[in-house]
Write a protein that holds these residues in place. Sequence first.
Motif: not given
Length: 198
Positions: A5-25
Amino acid sequence: MTRPPTRLSNFLQHRGACPEAVFWSRQGSSLEELWLRCPRPEWMLWAMAQLGYQGSRRLHLFAARCARRNLVLLADPRSTQAIDVAERHANAQVGIEELRRAFRAAQDAAEQAAARPGWTAALACAMTAAARAARNDALDAAREASSYAARAVAWDIQRDATLESEEAWQADELRQIVGNDIDRLIQVAAYESYGHAP
């Protein structure tokens, strides 16, 4: 090997992105890079909503272009008219009332088609995409027309296409239509998230 996980993926997860998108990010280093490489239009449209994108005319144009990819399946003129009206609305040539009428007519056409001989899942999706392109809410029009149009292309046995190839075309088309309008919003989001521009 998958990146952690990166700050970017954590940011997306915090904003409610789907798990697949968070993983891809995790394979990207900035929001801008992810935007330019994103293979899925539904993720891009989600991001646009999160970023506060306000280009409703461009979203209607995107919806119409997605639906237009299935003209070969559309025999009912109400469906093709809905696509035409959505495009004219995107170009400020018709108002919201004409858009609403076109949506209702195309929706009726899609519902009536299910009872006719020759009905297929691809046809149902193509007709629904045409109707949804004329939805009043531009973001809903873009999301729904994109989704139904991609399935219509993938399920049409007359075409040699996949869902992934259609989504890739749509993602490129969305980037082209939106152009640089998204750049400022990405920079603002990056600054709010990281304290600096991407």
